[in-house]
Write a protein that holds these residues in place. Structure first.
Motif, short mmCIF file in Angstrom:
data_model
loop_
_atom_site.label_atom_id
_atom_site.label_comp_id
_atom_site.label_asym_id
_atom_site.label_seq_id
_atom_site.Cartn_x
_atom_site.Cartn_y
_atom_site.Cartn_z
N LYS A 189 0.83 -1.20 0.00
CA LYS A 189 0.00 0.00 0.00
C LYS A 189 0.87 1.26 0.00
CE LYS A 189 -3.65 2.28 2.69
NZ LYS A 189 -4.47 2.20 3.93
N ARG A 190 1.95 1.23 0.78
CA ARG A 190 2.83 2.38 0.87
C ARG A 190 3.52 2.65 -0.48
NH1 ARG A 190 7.53 1.43 4.81
NH2 ARG A 190 5.83 0.36 5.85
N GLU A 191 3.94 1.57 -1.15
CA GLU A 191 4.57 1.74 -2.47
C GLU A 191 3.59 2.35 -3.47
OE1 GLU A 191 8.24 -1.31 -3.20
OE2 GLU A 191 6.23 -2.02 -3.74
N GLN A 192 2.38 1.90 -3.45
CA GLN A 192 1.38 2.43 -4.38
C GLN A 192 1.11 3.90 -4.13
OE1 GLN A 192 0.18 0.89 -6.96
NE2 GLN A 192 0.96 -1.17 -6.55
N GLN A 193 1.21 4.30 -2.87
CA GLN A 193 0.92 5.69 -2.51
C GLN A 193 2.09 6.63 -2.78
OE1 GLN A 193 -0.17 5.26 1.61
NE2 GLN A 193 -2.36 5.00 1.17
N THR A 194 3.32 6.14 -2.62
CA THR A 194 4.49 7.03 -2.65
C THR A 194 5.27 6.98 -3.96
OG1 THR A 194 5.88 5.33 -1.62
CG2 THR A 194 4.78 6.90 -0.15
N LEU A 195 5.19 5.88 -4.71
CA LEU A 195 5.95 5.77 -5.95
C LEU A 195 5.10 6.15 -7.16
CD1 LEU A 195 7.94 2.44 -5.40
CD2 LEU A 195 8.65 4.78 -4.92
N ALA A 196 5.77 6.65 -8.19
CA ALA A 196 5.08 6.99 -9.43
C ALA A 196 4.51 5.72 -10.07
CB ALA A 196 6.05 7.67 -10.38
N PRO A 197 3.48 5.84 -10.89
CA PRO A 197 2.88 4.64 -11.50
C PRO A 197 3.84 3.86 -12.39
CG PRO A 197 1.99 6.67 -12.47
CD PRO A 197 2.75 7.06 -11.25
N TYR A 198 4.85 4.56 -12.95
CA TYR A 198 5.81 3.89 -13.83
C TYR A 198 7.04 3.39 -13.08
CZ TYR A 198 6.76 8.92 -13.64
OH TYR A 198 6.91 10.21 -13.20
N ALA A 199 7.06 3.54 -11.76
CA ALA A 199 8.18 3.02 -10.96
C ALA A 199 8.04 1.51 -10.81
CB ALA A 199 8.19 3.68 -9.58
N MET A 200 9.16 0.84 -10.53
CA MET A 200 9.16 -0.60 -10.30
C MET A 200 8.89 -0.87 -8.83
SD MET A 200 9.51 -3.52 -11.79
CE MET A 200 8.66 -4.70 -10.72
N ASP A 247 14.39 -5.38 -24.39
CA ASP A 247 13.48 -4.25 -24.28
C ASP A 247 14.10 -3.25 -23.31
OD1 ASP A 247 13.18 -5.53 -21.86
OD2 ASP A 247 11.10 -6.12 -22.16
N ARG A 248 13.37 -2.18 -23.02
CA ARG A 248 13.90 -1.18 -22.09
C ARG A 248 14.07 -1.78 -20.70
NH1 ARG A 248 16.46 2.31 -24.69
NH2 ARG A 248 16.26 0.72 -26.28
N GLY A 249 15.13 -1.36 -20.04
CA GLY A 249 15.24 -1.68 -18.63
C GLY A 249 14.28 -0.80 -17.85
N THR A 250 14.14 -1.07 -16.59
CA THR A 250 13.30 -0.23 -15.73
C THR A 250 13.85 1.19 -15.71
OG1 THR A 250 14.63 -0.75 -13.78
CG2 THR A 250 12.74 -2.19 -14.24
#
Length: 385
Positions: A9-20, A185-188
């Protein structure tokens, strides 16, 4: 399990949608139970820091061989500086800092002694046996050569960390990897951040070390618009600082800040233009979104050319490069011609690996100091074995 749910939940709230997100990782090659209060990327980073290969970086050359002075960068201090710059960029872009730092800390684990001279020498010596490239060797280190766990070889890092090592791209890093393991393909974005951070770190800090060693001068650097502009900015606030010992560290600090700021701004512009909604859309793109502005690339290319002409080709560094090649070649040829000269741990692998792979692993893992000691033992009849 409560912690895992809270962390997701914390990752979803604090990281950008395109973050890993660590909770969306493809996992490890060998299954392991999750940790009650550390994410998988945190554990990756900590495994790297505690590895033998990481400690060896202290005695591997960045530009100046370790014994030339106590204050020059080593491969270890360079790695730490890359990690710091990478975290700064990752945080500004809303990316996963743990994954970013882990890739940064691991990106040179497979580097040879004596810097790029050592790598070039080993690549030439093995050209008929697959060649040598330190990204691939860094991956080999974390997948096989580090032996710290009873249940699997290597460090058993996550897919994304291993991918980040192999897809690291700079002037000196040209990824070459098996598509069945790591699709082309592209890396993260976290991987892309480390590539940019590496170039910023070695450019700025080579300037710093070059000035410190007296191989280049501030007067000559003033011929470059990038340095001249920063020089003028500094003198506006501190008119006489160019006559003091504070001039060099302040100029290098401003140079690092200039490059990081440009990387953040250029990357934000690219992200807004392409609007990736998630990591899958990042991978599908034909270009890196963590990038530099065209103006910065142009100005910094002039700085790198200046370093090449005035520092990297300086007779002191050329002499060291020639010595490095001589040492690497002598060690390689000695072990290949008579593998009985290898230490027991490496000799024991002759039943499972070819001799070229074993010798390459042994030499690539050496520090500058250890390579020099081995060279003396093998070539000097009066040196103790």
């Amino acid at each position: 399990m409560i912690f895992s749910d809270d962390f997701k939940k914390r990752e979803q709230q604090t990281l950008a949608p395109y973050a890993m997100k660590s909770t969306e990782s493809r996992g490890r090659r060998y299954k392991e139970p999750t940790h009650p209060y550390r994410s998988d990327f945190q554990r990756d980073r900590e495994r790297i820091i505690h590895s033998t290969s990481f400690r060896r970086l202290e005695y591997k050359t960045q530009v100046f061989v370790n014994y030339e002075g106590d204050h020059y960068r080593t491969r270890l201090t360079h790695t730490i500086e890359v990690a710091q710059i990478a975290r700064s960029i990752a945080r500004a872009l809303g990316l996963n800092e743990d994954l970013t730092e882990g890739i940064a800390l691991a990106h040179d684990l497979g580097h040879t002694p004596f810097g790029h001279s050592g790598e070039a020498a080993l690549n030439r010596l093995t050209k008929d046996h697959g060649g040598f490239e330190h990204n691939r060797q860094s991956l080999r280190v974390v997948e096989y050569l580090e032996r710290r766990y009873p249940d699997f070889p290597g460090l058993n890092l996550t897919y994304e960390l291993r991918e980040g090592i192999l897809k690291h791209e700079t002037t000196y890093d040209n990824p070459n990897f098996p598509a069945d393991l790591f699709p082309v393909d592209r890396g993260t974005l976290e991987c892309q951040v480390v590539s940019v951070a590496d170039e910023i770190a070695y450019t700025c800090h080579d300037v710093d070390d070059g000035l410190s060693a007296g191989l280049i001068t501030a007067d000559k650097l003033l011929e470059l618009s990038l340095w001249k502009d920063l020089h003028n900015q500094l003198l506006k606030s501190h008119p006489n600082i160019d006559r003091t010992s504070l001039y060099r560290p302040q100029m290098v600090r401003m140079l690092v800040n200039e490059m990081i700021t440009d990387a953040v701004n250029a990357s934000i512009t690219a992200l807004r233009k392409h609007k990736p909604a998630n990591i899958d859309e990042v991978r599908e793109l034909s270009l890196n979104l963590v990038c530099r502005s065209e103006e910065a690339i142009k100005r910094e290319s002039l700085l790198r050319q200046f370093l090449f002409d005035n520092m990297y080709r300086h007779y002191r560094l050329v002499r060291m490069a020639v010595k490095a090649e001589r040492i690497i070649a002598a060690l390689f040829n000695a072990y290949i011609s008579n593998p009985d000269q290898l230490p027991p741990g490496f000799k024991a692998r002759l039943d499972e690996d070819d001799v070229y792979t074993i010798v390459t692993d042994y030499i690539a893992g050496m520090t500058d100091r250890y390579a020099g000691q081995e060279y003396k033992k093998l070539t000097d009849p009066f040196e103790l074995i």
